[in-house]
Design an enzyme around this catalytic site. Sequence first.
Site, PDB file in Angstrom:
ATOM      1  N   LYS A 154      66.722  14.109  48.433  1.00  0.00           N
ATOM      2  CA  LYS A 154      65.201  13.875  48.412  1.00  0.00           C
ATOM      3  C   LYS A 154      64.530  13.503  49.552  1.00  0.00           C
ATOM      4  O   LYS A 154      64.569  12.398  50.157  1.00  0.00           O
ATOM      5  CB  LYS A 154      65.388  12.567  47.364  1.00  0.00           C
ATOM      6  CG  LYS A 154      64.088  12.088  46.752  1.00  0.00           C
ATOM      7  CD  LYS A 154      64.624  10.759  45.766  1.00  0.00           C
ATOM      8  CE  LYS A 154      63.108  10.146  45.288  1.00  0.00           C
ATOM      9  NZ  LYS A 154      62.206  11.164  44.542  1.00  0.00           N
TER      10      LYS A 154
HETATM   11  N1  PMP Z   1      63.005  15.491  40.104  1.00  0.00           N
HETATM   12  C1  PMP Z   1      61.961  15.028  41.198  1.00  0.00           C
HETATM   13  C2  PMP Z   1      61.584  16.273  42.032  1.00  0.00           C
HETATM   14  C3  PMP Z   1      61.899  13.655  41.414  1.00  0.00           C
HETATM   15  O1  PMP Z   1      61.065  13.408  42.510  1.00  0.00           O
HETATM   16  C4  PMP Z   1      62.603  12.803  40.581  1.00  0.00           C
HETATM   17  C5  PMP Z   1      62.401  11.333  41.025  1.00  0.00           C
HETATM   18  N2  PMP Z   1      63.208  11.046  41.906  1.00  0.00           N
HETATM   19  C6  PMP Z   1      63.245  13.095  39.626  1.00  0.00           C
HETATM   20  C7  PMP Z   1      63.573  14.671  39.452  1.00  0.00           C
HETATM   21  C8  PMP Z   1      64.032  12.218  38.783  1.00  0.00           C
HETATM   22  O2  PMP Z   1      65.151  11.509  39.671  1.00  0.00           O
HETATM   23  P1  PMP Z   1      65.612  10.161  39.244  1.00  0.00           P
HETATM   24  O3  PMP Z   1      66.064  10.299  37.887  1.00  0.00           O
HETATM   25  O4  PMP Z   1      66.737  10.008  39.938  1.00  0.00           O
HETATM   26  O5  PMP Z   1      64.483   9.147  39.729  1.00  0.00           O
END
Ligand code: PMP
Length: 301
Positions: A154
């Site tokens: 991320k």
């Molecule tokens: N894909 C992307 C590109 C994101 O930014 C997010 C948000 N973090 C998610 C998927 C979903 O991830 P999570 O469930 O861990 O928040």
Amino acid sequence: MYYNQNTFIYLNGSYVKAADANTDLYSQTLHYGYGVFEGIRSYKTIAGTTKIFKAEAHFERLQQSAQALNLPYPYTVEELIEAAYKVLALNDLQDAYIRPLVYAPANMSFAKNTTSHIVIEAWQMDPFLGDKMLRVVTSSFERPNPKAFHIHAKATGHYVNSILASQEAKQKGYDEALLLDMHGYVAEAPGANVFFEKNGTLFTPQLGNILPGITRATILELCNELNIPAKEIQFKIEDMYHADAAFFCGTAAEVIGIASLDDKPFTKPWAETISKLIQTTYKNLIAENKKTLLNEVLGTE
Ligand code: PMP
């Protein structure tokens, strides 16, 4: 909107006022989008306590993201969870969004850093895609090629792609974008993962070209517990056009239904879908509403 004169943040081991804190304008993160972050939520449980949902999983992913980018990461999961709870308490927050960011010091070169900085901020935030069923459009932007980025991390810079795709969708009059990967398979939304439902089975893109979402993983666990068939596969956008229902999921978005994709509406009434059951079950889970969770599954009052 995110902070005022009384807001506290966690900055490099100390709790300081957001309004008094500053950062280095020569930071490599600011210039090159080279940093890592998390998006976490805390909830007021039905017992009245404050609970950071999946705290360990988020801080573990933060560490993995930092490692993927070679950013120094001298922090433990335990100390950061403790710091996050303290930031919530100092700001009198229960239902909140928590944003840790690991960023680089002053460095105008591409060389590795020997130190890094960490900040944890928190603020109140409604579901980030709203609570109405979404009109979604396939983006003209693809998700970044995993051979160009560590796409499982991320990282701040990846979000230029997300911002471009989301802004394009809104400019065309839609609520949000759905992006394909570089091979033309469905990948994810700018800030959420995607599922679709067909004949009682849920489908979601396999890992590899997407962010491994913690909400996505939670939903797959729920499917397992509830005996709902769920498959992680590669599929094309055309496969989704004939689905019964579809939804986005993410920490910030939670579980939000999709009304139409590329102007083709999903025809099954949302209330009759498994997707809706997943949405309700997820809501109960984050509030630790175990009684309602069980009733939902058993179909009792
Ligand atoms: N894909 C992307 C590109 C994101 O930014 C997010 C948000 N973090 C998610 C998927 C979903 O991830 P999570 O469930 O861990 O928040």
